[in-house]
Design a protein around this motif. Sequence first.
Motif, mmCIF file in Angstrom:
data_model
loop_
_atom_site.group_PDB
_atom_site.id
_atom_site.type_symbol
_atom_site.label_atom_id
_atom_site.label_comp_id
_atom_site.label_asym_id
_atom_site.label_seq_id
_atom_site.Cartn_x
_atom_site.Cartn_y
_atom_site.Cartn_z
ATOM 1 N N ASN A 347 30.575 36.421 40.207
ATOM 2 C CA ASN A 347 31.861 37.058 39.889
ATOM 3 C C ASN A 347 31.573 38.041 38.761
ATOM 4 N N HIS A 348 32.206 39.196 38.779
ATOM 5 C CA HIS A 348 31.902 40.149 37.702
ATOM 6 C C HIS A 348 32.646 39.794 36.416
ATOM 7 N N HIS A 349 32.129 40.296 35.267
ATOM 8 C CA HIS A 349 32.802 40.063 33.980
ATOM 9 C C HIS A 349 33.332 41.357 33.359
ATOM 10 N N ASP A 357 43.464 39.559 34.685
ATOM 11 C CA ASP A 357 43.459 39.171 36.086
ATOM 12 C C ASP A 357 42.121 39.558 36.716
ATOM 13 N N ASP A 358 41.787 40.833 36.641
ATOM 14 C CA ASP A 358 40.591 41.394 37.268
ATOM 15 C C ASP A 358 39.600 41.775 36.200
ATOM 16 N N PRO A 359 38.603 40.957 35.913
ATOM 17 C CA PRO A 359 38.062 39.838 36.669
ATOM 18 C C PRO A 359 38.077 38.509 35.920
ATOM 19 N N SER A 360 38.769 38.433 34.749
ATOM 20 C CA SER A 360 38.540 37.264 33.880
ATOM 21 C C SER A 360 38.956 35.958 34.545
ATOM 22 N N ALA A 394 29.429 45.698 35.342
ATOM 23 C CA ALA A 394 29.535 46.990 36.035
ATOM 24 C C ALA A 394 29.907 46.878 37.506
ATOM 25 N N GLU A 395 30.818 45.949 37.815
ATOM 26 C CA GLU A 395 31.343 45.916 39.193
ATOM 27 C C GLU A 395 32.314 47.054 39.409
ATOM 28 N N GLU A 396 33.145 47.306 38.402
ATOM 29 C CA GLU A 396 34.239 48.268 38.582
ATOM 30 C C GLU A 396 33.771 49.674 38.952
ATOM 31 N N PRO A 397 32.666 50.179 38.358
ATOM 32 C CA PRO A 397 32.238 51.524 38.744
ATOM 33 C C PRO A 397 31.777 51.628 40.197
ATOM 34 N N THR A 423 33.768 35.494 44.127
ATOM 35 C CA THR A 423 35.200 35.537 43.848
ATOM 36 C C THR A 423 35.439 36.756 42.973
ATOM 37 N N ASP A 424 36.731 37.085 42.770
ATOM 38 C CA ASP A 424 37.081 38.185 41.862
ATOM 39 C C ASP A 424 38.399 37.775 41.219
ATOM 40 N N SER A 425 39.407 38.605 41.228
ATOM 41 C CA SER A 425 40.698 38.209 40.634
ATOM 42 C C SER A 425 41.247 36.983 41.348
ATOM 43 N N ASN A 426 42.014 36.172 40.625
ATOM 44 C CA ASN A 426 42.636 35.000 41.248
ATOM 45 C C ASN A 426 44.105 34.938 40.870
HETATM 46 ZN ZN LIG Z 1 37.339 42.836 40.181
#
Ligand SMILES: [Zn+2]
Length: 744
Positions: A347-349, A357-360, A394-397, A423-426
């Motif tokens: 999961n990205h940080h 939410d996205d991604p914590s 660096a998932e978002e870029p 997983t990502d946002s939940n």
């Molecule tokens: Zn995300």
Amino acid sequence: MRRLGQVVFLGLTAFLLRGEGPAPLRGYSAEAARIQREWEAKFRAIPSPENLRAYVQRLSARPHHVGSPYDKDNAQWILSKFQEWGLEARIETFEVLFPTPKERLVELVEPVRFVARLQEPAVAGDPTSNQQSEQLPTYNAFSADGDVTALLVYVNYGMPEDYEQLERLGISVKGAIVIARYGASWRGIKPKVAAEQGAVGCLIYSDPRDDGYFQGDVFPQGPYRPRDGVQRGSLLDMPLYPGDPLTPGVGATPGAKRLSLQEAKTIARIPVLPLSYGDAQPLLAALKGPVAPVNWRGALPITYHVGPGPAKVHLKVKSNWDLKTAYDVIARIPGATYPDEWIVRGNHHDAWVNGADDPSTGVSALMEEARGFSELLKQGWRPKRTLIYCAWDAEEPALLGSTEWAEAHAGELRRHAVAYINTDSNGRGFLMLQGSHTLEKFINGVARDIEDPETKMTVWKRSQLARIAAAPQDRQEVRQRPDLRIGALGCGSDYSAFVDHLGIASLNLGFGGEDGSGIYHSIYDDFYWYTHFADTDFRYGRALAQTVGTAVMRLANAELLPFDFTSFADTLRRYVGELQKLVNDKRAEVQERNRQIEEGVFKATGDPKKTFVPPAVEPVPPHLNFAPLENAVDALARSAERYEQAAARASFQSVESVNQKLIQSERRLTDPAGLPGRPWFKHQIYAPGIYTGYSAKTIPGVREAIEQKQWQEAETQIVRVSKILADETALVESAAAELEKAPR
Ligand SMILES: [Zn+2]
């Protein structure tokens, strides 16, 4: 904390005792299943909503995009937690291209002057919304640098079919700046298509119809996008290849050979900026020309016109094109029996801004799983296979942290990786299941053992009932089929390099569907928003940790890996049916339109006082030969059935070499040459669509050839995919034969 966990444990035990006892576990003998279920129940009692709340608060306390001080700080904190729990962990770094804005300007210069604010205001009572000095300004990463002034054209969602509509209206975007609304596709598609059509700039705004006041109350009264809220986001052409644009196919290590900026094909070709609806409204209101088609109209209090002009816009974008350091946190729990078989979980940080939410929410669940395993290790549990826990940067870029890591470790991952779980946002609500269909039966089994926090039914049952309610046409099947169908993977999160590039069976899981949201990629995706409008008590965060943790443990200790090919063959048969329907529908559509052109329908119905360009006569799509694909799917279905029967009778002794074959089964679905025009994408069954982005195109080589009317290419791809499936069938046959010979 502990007491809450105990209640869940007893609740589930009672649930299991009510029925005919626990269902058999796929890939486990009866005795092994009994022991496994005991450990799983112990595990599920550990994840705590209070911990999840504390992690999310800590991770989202400050803005933490890649390259920011708090991004590095978070990575080090996650590392310290893994180490505190006694896990072997380290940080792996990569040097990736991540442009940040230097100059941003959007101004209406004609017929009146208006300068867009391009700024999200702090909200009173929301304590992190005022951290402006650390917030990334509103922008779209990987926009081209540029300074253009041109007439404006409204293009709806900016999809290829929207440009067909414009053609009917006699409107070209050549030399114009287009304004598109967010939605209907991944955002990077909009400037890509606009540039192909000759536009010189692109604005993307959030219409209140899609995630603002049309949907519900806006933040801070409700969860939806306020007037000045802006969706940031990357434009990188991920359907060509995700990851660092300068190092396709290899890890972005310091010494890696890099493309120049000019050579990087995934960077947008025209300048682009995102807008709030507060900033977009004066621009749209200044457009004249035809009134927009009905389904193009949003929820702003204006009449939507298409243009071009008289609105003239000045757009200026300049970025800082530095490399930034990405910090991937990698923890490893070595397998006691098969250390060379890896279950990878990620999961990205990193976030666009505070990213509660996205991604914590997702990375916090991952941390609770890791803590849970460390507790079990102290009690004597040992995973047979190695677990690798990854908090990606660096998932978002555009999935940089996970892609670079997967590329850097490609050789070992191809040999050792059993599966990747993402997983990502939940959020609150229903379990969403996506992934490789060889894992469909497996993940359905896991979902049957997780309790839904609100209804107390299993999350599987709740999802099943929700599908019955939502899709009348599928009701019969949903009621009768033993498993819920899972969706195919596109490239919306960090699984892409694993499944698409390396051919590792993957899953993407998460809860959601109950609460609305309009804070995506804005400064308002923060702890205050999440604890007022989403999974406010973190019980679905706990359910996520329970679901994924159970899946990881079950894969790690299975005697025979729980892959299944009957669901896969069943799904492929549906895909082939969809492809046949696609060609037939296209043929019928072209035939009918050609006939109407001949009859003069367009001449008769187009208002002579308005511009209307009738469509041109098109060649009728030919019949394609799907027989090779149909035969290949039939053969796979027969082998899958044989394997299923052999697995049901197996004693699970001496199945190591069968497991090796199963590990390679997803790899067999890849072709080293990749998809037509995009060699990075090796998987021949799943890929993101060239013109849809995040969402998947299945059997993409064939499907996209049909969509692009390349009939000869479609035939070639049918034969190619059939061969891939024949190879898969041979592997499944040999696994079945080996199981039949194994001692009973
Ligand atoms: Zn995300």
